[in-house]
Design an enzyme around this catalytic site. Structure first.
Site, short mmCIF file in Angstrom:
data_model
loop_
_atom_site.label_atom_id
_atom_site.label_comp_id
_atom_site.label_asym_id
_atom_site.label_seq_id
_atom_site.Cartn_x
_atom_site.Cartn_y
_atom_site.Cartn_z
N GLU A 6 65.46 -7.04 -49.03
CA GLU A 6 65.11 -8.27 -49.10
C GLU A 6 65.69 -8.91 -50.11
OE1 GLU A 6 60.75 -8.64 -49.33
OE2 GLU A 6 60.35 -7.44 -47.74
N CYS A 42 52.88 -5.75 -42.66
CA CYS A 42 52.79 -6.56 -43.75
C CYS A 42 52.53 -6.07 -45.03
CB CYS A 42 51.64 -7.49 -43.39
SG CYS A 42 51.73 -8.68 -41.95
N HIS A 64 58.20 -12.53 -45.88
CA HIS A 64 57.37 -11.66 -46.96
C HIS A 64 56.21 -12.76 -47.39
CE1 HIS A 64 57.37 -7.99 -49.97
NE2 HIS A 64 56.00 -8.80 -49.74
N LEU A 65 55.44 -13.06 -46.48
CA LEU A 65 54.49 -14.22 -46.52
C LEU A 65 53.04 -13.76 -46.90
CD1 LEU A 65 55.66 -16.80 -43.97
CD2 LEU A 65 56.24 -16.84 -46.38
N GLY A 66 52.93 -12.41 -46.85
CA GLY A 66 51.79 -11.89 -47.06
C GLY A 66 50.77 -12.33 -47.94
N ALA A 67 51.42 -12.56 -49.37
CA ALA A 67 50.51 -13.23 -50.38
C ALA A 67 50.60 -14.78 -50.51
CB ALA A 67 50.59 -12.56 -51.62
N ILE A 117 43.08 -3.46 -49.00
CA ILE A 117 43.74 -4.46 -47.80
C ILE A 117 43.25 -3.94 -46.32
CG2 ILE A 117 45.65 -5.47 -46.64
CD1 ILE A 117 46.77 -5.73 -49.60
#
Length: 535
Positions: free
Chosen positions: A269, A238, A287-290, A160
């Protein structure tokens, strides 16, 4: 390892997964129940889990020892995504359940989210949006910064991080990277400047984190580290909660040392409250990274294909608890897999400098086995102290991507006093560390040599590695320190190169030692180095 089932396999999907993944199972002739509501209902899940050969999950389902105890038929767990911290992997392994993940399916999406957070932070987009929609035309309030020609510091330049670096270069940022595994050659290839952490902190205008959460990376941006940053730095995370000391970051934001922060991940979380919340220069996402349609589709399709392959033919891909080997050779190979991984882990835990190469030598009967799986296990062991999500399938790929040269040598014509010996040497920038081991007839792996010094020691969960001068008084003082700390010794193994020369002690203890006790051991005059290691 369990063999694939002879009856028609049946899979339960207990989290939200795409319809395309459900269809893959059906197209491959596997019965599938799509019950996404079960991931949050552990009692209902436990009541029916014994009907299934496979369990496909995301993050909501928690696979605990208690759940596994009810899953008498379960053969494989597939996690659509990278992290498997919601699965008790040792408990699954003990019950012969393969745990698979999809380590590369959401890399682009996560990298793009980090870039989006960086841009939003630079131009205060969320704050400006809220102000404008509230009817306050505050044009002068939201003075942003231009990214072009700024320095982007990437902490962790793996899969990443490398994508983020590439996108940053496209935005005309100068990219510096800190990563113990990043070789100078790989840095040139991806167009970044390799630096040490302190230099990155001092130079970067924006810092973005892309490392797993391990003992070494926890609070890598501590209060002390934040004090070393350029005043007015902006920080993006992230990757994983816990990489940044959130309270220290809040204080740095208040003082102006840090100009802004954009976080997608948090220590706790779901994050309903957090030290960062409410600060005007902080942007937070849940936690929207994926979380893109493409990423969700990719990981769902991958996990469905991997689980189907295993249930129908026994093929294993991206297993976090077993290498890619056939069921027929597994019983003979399994203890050597454990030996290779533990030897690698031992050397990895001793190594702090960037790693250039890993050399594995197989002597005797083991040289005729499936050494590809053994090498993967060894590389996994070396890398895992740095990269927690690495597994026996992904480890060789990750090593290759980071420019770590892996050499494999086979010598079938005997192995000194043992039928089989595995030797591992880890070449780092500071020095080469090596150890050798074998498997006795009881099937348990043992260390038989460290730094060329003969020793005979079994592995234990908590151990101390001590390098010392072979002088009188060491053992007495060492034992006294442990006794005063209330630490019980399980086994005590010694070796030395010659009388009065270098010596080593490999000691199994009942508990993990605290830093103060380690410091007291290090202060013993004969001690050259002490390190706590865990297996």
């Amino acid at each position: 390892m369990s063999t694939p089932t002879k009856h028609t396999p049946k899979v339960l999907i207990s989290d939200a997964l795409s319809d395309a993944a459900v269809q893959i199972f059906r197209d491959r002739g596997i019965e599938v129940d799509f019950r996404p509501e079960l991931g949050k209902d552990k009692e209902a899940l436990a009541a029916i889990i014994d009907r299934y050969d496979g369990l496909a999950i995301r993050s909501a389902t928690k696979v605990t020892p208690k759940l596994l105890a009810e899953a008498g038929r379960l053969r494989v767990i597939g996690r659509a995504g990278i992290g498997v911290d919601n699965v008790d992997v040792p408990a699954a392994t003990a019950r012969g359940v393969i745990v698979m993940n999809t380590p590369f399916g959401n890399s682009i999406t996560t990298a793009e989210h980090a870039i989006a957070m960086m841009l939003a932070l630079a131009r205060q987009i969320p704050q400006a949006d809220a102000s404008t929609q509230a009817g306050r035309w505050e044009k002068n309030r939201f003075m942003g910064v231009e990214l072009t020609a700024k320095t982007l510091g990437v902490i962790g330049c793996g899969n990443i991080g490398a994508v983020v670096a590439d996108r940053g270069i496209g935005l005309r940022l100068k990219v510096v990277a800190y990563d113990p595994f990043l070789t100078p050659e790989r840095a040139v290839e991806i167009g970044v400047e390799k630096v040490e952490l302190d230099e990155l902190l001092a130079r970067a205008d924006i810092i973005t984190l892309h490392v797993p959460l391990t003992d070494r990376t926890r609070n890598i941006l501590s209060a002390e580290a934040l004090a070393k940053t350029k005043r007015g730095v902006r920080i993006v995370n992230c990757a994983r909660g816990g990489l940044v000391d959130e309270a220290a970051l809040r204080a740095a934001l208040e003082s102006g040392q840090v100009a802004g922060a954009a976080f997608d991940v948090f220590v706790t979380e779901p994050a309903t409250e957090n030290p960062l919340f409410g600060h005007p220069n902080v942007i937070c996402t849940p936690h929207l990274g994926a979380s893109t349609n493409e990423a969700q589709e990719n990981v769902a399709l991958q996990v469905a294909e991997q689980m189907s392959d295993y249930l129908l033919s026994g093929a294993i891909s991206n297993a976090v608890n077993f290498p890619s080997i056939s069921a027929e050779e597994a019983p003979r190979l399994k203890p050597f897999v454990a030996l290779a991984e533990k030897l690698g882990s031992f050397l990895g835990q001793l190594t702090e400098a960037p790693i250039r190469g890993i050399r594995i030598t197989y002597e005797g009967e083991v040289a005729g086995m499936n050494t590809r799986a053994l090498t993967a296990a060894a590389v996994t062991g070396v890398l895992r102290p740095f990269l927690q999500d690495v597994n026996m399938v992904s480890a060789p790929v990750i090593a290759r991507e980071r420019g770590v040269v892996v050499d494999e040598i086979k010598r079938e014509g005997g192995a000194s006093d043992y039928e089989s010996v595995i030797r591992i040497a880890v070449e780092a920038e500071d020095m080469t560390r090596d150890a050798a081991g074998t498997v006795f007839h009881d099937g348990k792996p043992r260390v038989v040599e460290i730094r060329g010094i003969a020793i005979d020691a079994a592995f234990a969960p908590h151990m101390l590695y001590v390098r010392n001068h072979d002088k009188p008084g060491f053992i007495g003082r060492f034992g006294s320190v442990l006794g005063e700390a209330g630490v019980n010794v399980a086994t005590f193994n010694l070796g030395r190169e010659r009388e009065g020369g270098d010596a080593i002690a490999f000691v199994a203890v009942d508990v993990r030692l605290d830093p103060e006790t380690l410091e007291r051991i290090a202060a013993i005059p004969q001690v050259k180095r002490v390190r706590a290691v865990a297996f």
